[in-house]
Write an enzyme that holds these catalytic residues in place. Structure first.
Site, PDB file in Angstrom:
ATOM      1  N   HIS A  19       0.541  -3.768  -8.212  1.00  0.00           N
ATOM      2  CA  HIS A  19       0.864  -4.638  -7.077  1.00  0.00           C
ATOM      3  C   HIS A  19       0.712  -6.060  -7.615  1.00  0.00           C
ATOM      4  O   HIS A  19      -0.250  -6.335  -8.342  1.00  0.00           O
ATOM      5  CB  HIS A  19      -0.155  -4.531  -5.951  1.00  0.00           C
ATOM      6  CG  HIS A  19      -0.222  -3.214  -5.248  1.00  0.00           C
ATOM      7  ND1 HIS A  19      -1.000  -2.179  -5.661  1.00  0.00           N
ATOM      8  CD2 HIS A  19       0.385  -2.799  -4.114  1.00  0.00           C
ATOM      9  CE1 HIS A  19      -0.877  -1.164  -4.800  1.00  0.00           C
ATOM     10  NE2 HIS A  19      -0.035  -1.519  -3.863  1.00  0.00           N
ATOM     11  N   GLU A  77       3.829  10.519  -1.728  1.00  0.00           N
ATOM     12  CA  GLU A  77       2.402  10.585  -2.081  1.00  0.00           C
ATOM     13  C   GLU A  77       1.784  11.802  -1.398  1.00  0.00           C
ATOM     14  O   GLU A  77       1.879  11.963  -0.178  1.00  0.00           O
ATOM     15  CB  GLU A  77       1.700   9.296  -1.633  1.00  0.00           C
ATOM     16  CG  GLU A  77       0.206   9.373  -1.870  1.00  0.00           C
ATOM     17  CD  GLU A  77      -0.498   8.034  -1.758  1.00  0.00           C
ATOM     18  OE1 GLU A  77       0.146   6.996  -2.012  1.00  0.00           O
ATOM     19  OE2 GLU A  77      -1.685   8.043  -1.426  1.00  0.00           O
TER      20      GLU A  77
HETATM   21  C1  XUL Z   1      -1.404   2.901  -0.034  1.00  0.00           C
HETATM   22  C2  XUL Z   1      -0.619   3.286  -1.163  1.00  0.00           C
HETATM   23  C3  XUL Z   1      -0.170   2.213  -2.059  1.00  0.00           C
HETATM   24  C4  XUL Z   1       1.221   2.367  -2.543  1.00  0.00           C
HETATM   25  C5  XUL Z   1       1.760   1.197  -3.290  1.00  0.00           C
HETATM   26  O1  XUL Z   1      -1.716   3.936   0.825  1.00  0.00           O
HETATM   27  O2  XUL Z   1      -0.402   4.459  -1.386  1.00  0.00           O
HETATM   28  O3  XUL Z   1      -1.057   2.121  -3.109  1.00  0.00           O
HETATM   29  O4  XUL Z   1       1.325   3.481  -3.384  1.00  0.00           O
HETATM   30  O5  XUL Z   1       1.679   0.031  -2.589  1.00  0.00           O
HETATM   31 CO    CO Z   2       0.629   5.342  -2.864  1.00  0.00          CO
END
Ligand code: XUL
Ligand code: CO
Length: 482
Positions: free
Chosen positions: A148, A314
């Site tokens: 980030h 995710e």
């Molecule tokens: C937050 C998350 C982040 C994203 C990227 O829940 O998963 O780390 O992967 O901004």
């Molecule tokens: Co994430």
């Protein structure tokens, strides 16, 4: 997954931020990523010697080894199912968890005391941390990383100053990358700073929308400059606590316009990487617009963005949305949208985003089944959106966690290989649907079976025989390869 009780929500929101970023006030070893001005500057980023002394380059030693600093299942160059393991996996290290996660939790101060941290969020510290990142990548044998913007460089007093800070750190990262290493993806961090309390692209304030655009523009530029293969959008605050004070239709529309502008800018700067959206149902808002893969696919379709974006799934977000990780991976895949995987897992008893390293062999096998069916993930890959538990405080634990996470997925790939060569699961599924391997089945597939035709068949065939689905047999076969 257990849902949080409403009464705990605000405590929990606070906690999420504390857990994700070191903002707790009790003697933290580092300063928060967005409060640069409150942190004194350290003198230099020079660091004498290695960051990880005594840790060798991690090698494959096979399943019998007792060495915790060796791979047991991940053998980068070994070919499985027609591809090298490293090409199936495309592992990357997440800078924010690995180098900014300090182990704070809702009730406790950060616990990590990495020797290279000097307690500041200065530029010099950011550079030193970047050097630690590259030594870590080298020793782990991974040549992709993710970041980030605000985690790699501190905020300045103005946007201009912030951009200059980022440029300085990115220049060093570029130098340290050499020719072998580059980012799997970059992203803008649009959630920690108070200006983003109502969201970025979905904020009710035009000034914030513009600020977010400027930040994403810059983050796309540096991702491109570093040779990043993808750029991620994560809707951390793109959602609502209550619809009473929220114009949902307008916010979704703003989000779509923002995404269109990102697509246009990507073309303008010649960035050929994939744009990814990462679904998440809640946290920190109660209801986020990109709830799960299906909701996000529908958003892309409705706003004409379907060909421009893929999904970054995710696992912990999938389970938060009430699905298994495999379910959301398959939803993304069959929609042609599987772009990248944040390889982590939640805790079955804790109903929030614990971002743990994925250690469950069964889950990893299902994840890899989707990856194999997808023909791989490139130009996407796996990034460890995962952090050490608060109680793991040795520097070597950073290595052990990544090694175990990589080994688990590698073992998943080996299991998929066994599952495919055994063939009995595929055969069970084939048999289950075999009544469609018929003339009328072919007409259904071709869209030619109308209701009159089907009614005629139903009359002729009489009451259909409905065979067993054999779920336990499927589970038995699956377990035989774990
Ligand atoms: C937050 C998350 C982040 C994203 C990227 O829940 O998963 O780390 O992967 O901004
Ligand atoms: Co994430």
């Amino acid at each position: 997954m257990e849902k949080m009780k409403a009464g705990n929500y605000f405590l929990y929101l606070f906690c999420l931020i504390v857990v994700s970023f070191p903002v707790i006030a009790v003697a933290p070893p580092t300063c928060p990523a967005n409060e640069g001005s409150k942190c004194k500057d350290s003198d230099s980023d020079e660091w004498k010697g290695e960051f990880f002394p005594g840790i060798p380059k991690i090698k494959y030693e096979g399943p019998k080894t007792k060495n915790p600093l060796a791979f047991k299942w991940y053998n980068a160059e070994e070919e499985i199912l027609g591809k090298k393991m490293k090409d199936w996996m495309r592992f990357s290290v997440a800078f924010w968890h690995t180098f900014r996660g300090m182990g704070g939790d809702p009730f406790g101060a950060p616990t990590k005391n990495w020797p290279w941290e000097d307690g500041t969020n200065s530029l010099a510290m950011a550079k030193r941390r970047m050097r630690a990142n590259f030594e870590f990548l080298d020793k782990l044998g991974v040549d992709l990383w993710c970041f980030h913007d605000r985690d790699i460089a501190p905020d300045g007093e103005t946007l201009k100053e912030t951009n200059a800070n980022l440029d300085e750190v990115v220049a060093l990262a570029k130098e340290l990358q050499g020719t072998k290493i580059h980012p799997l993806w970059g992203t803008a961090q649009l959630f920690l700073h108070p200006r983003y309390m109502h969201g970025g692209a979905t904020s009710s304030e035009l000034g914030v929308y513009a600020f977010a655009a400027a930040q994403v523009k810059k983050a796309m530029e540096v991702t491109h400059y570093l040779g990043g293969e993808n750029y991620v959008f994560w809707g951390g605050r793109e959602g609502y606590q209550t619809l009473l004070n929220t114009d949902m239709e307008r916010e979704l529309d703003h989000m779509a316009r923002f995404m269109e502008a990102a697509v246009a800018y990507k073309k303008k700067i010649g960035f050929n990487g994939t744009l990814l959206i990462e679904p998440k149902p809640q946290e920190p808002t109660k209801h986020q617009y990109d709830w799960d893969a299906a909701t996000t696919a529908n958003f892309l379709r409705k706003y004409g963005l379907i060909g421009q974006f893929k999904l970054n799934i995710e696992c912990n977000h999938a389970t938060l949305s009430g699905h298994s990780c495999h379910h959301d991976l398959e939803t993304a895949r069959i929609n042609g949208l599987l772009g990248n995987i944040d390889a982590n897992t939640g805790d079955p008893q804790i109903g929030w985003d614990t971002d743990q390293f994925l250690m469950d062999i069964g889950e990893a096998t299902l994840v890899m089944l989707s990856v194999v069916r997808n023909g791989g993930l490139a130009p996407g890959g796996f990034n460890f959106d995962a952090k050490l538990r608060r109680e793991s405080t040795d520097v070597e634990d950073i290595f052990i966690a990544h090694i175990a996470g990589m080994d688990t997925l590698a073992r998943g790939l080996r299991n998929v290989d066994k599952l495919i060569s055994d063939g009995s699961l595929a055969e069970l599924v084939r048999k289950r649907y075999q009544s469609f391997d018929s003339e009328i089945g072919a007409q259904i597939k071709a869209g030619k079976a109308d209701f009159e035709m089907l009614e005629k068949a139903a009359m002729e065939w009489g009451e259909p025989k409905v065979p067993s689905a054999k779920q336990e047999l499927a589970e038995m076969i699956f377990q035989s390869v774990l």
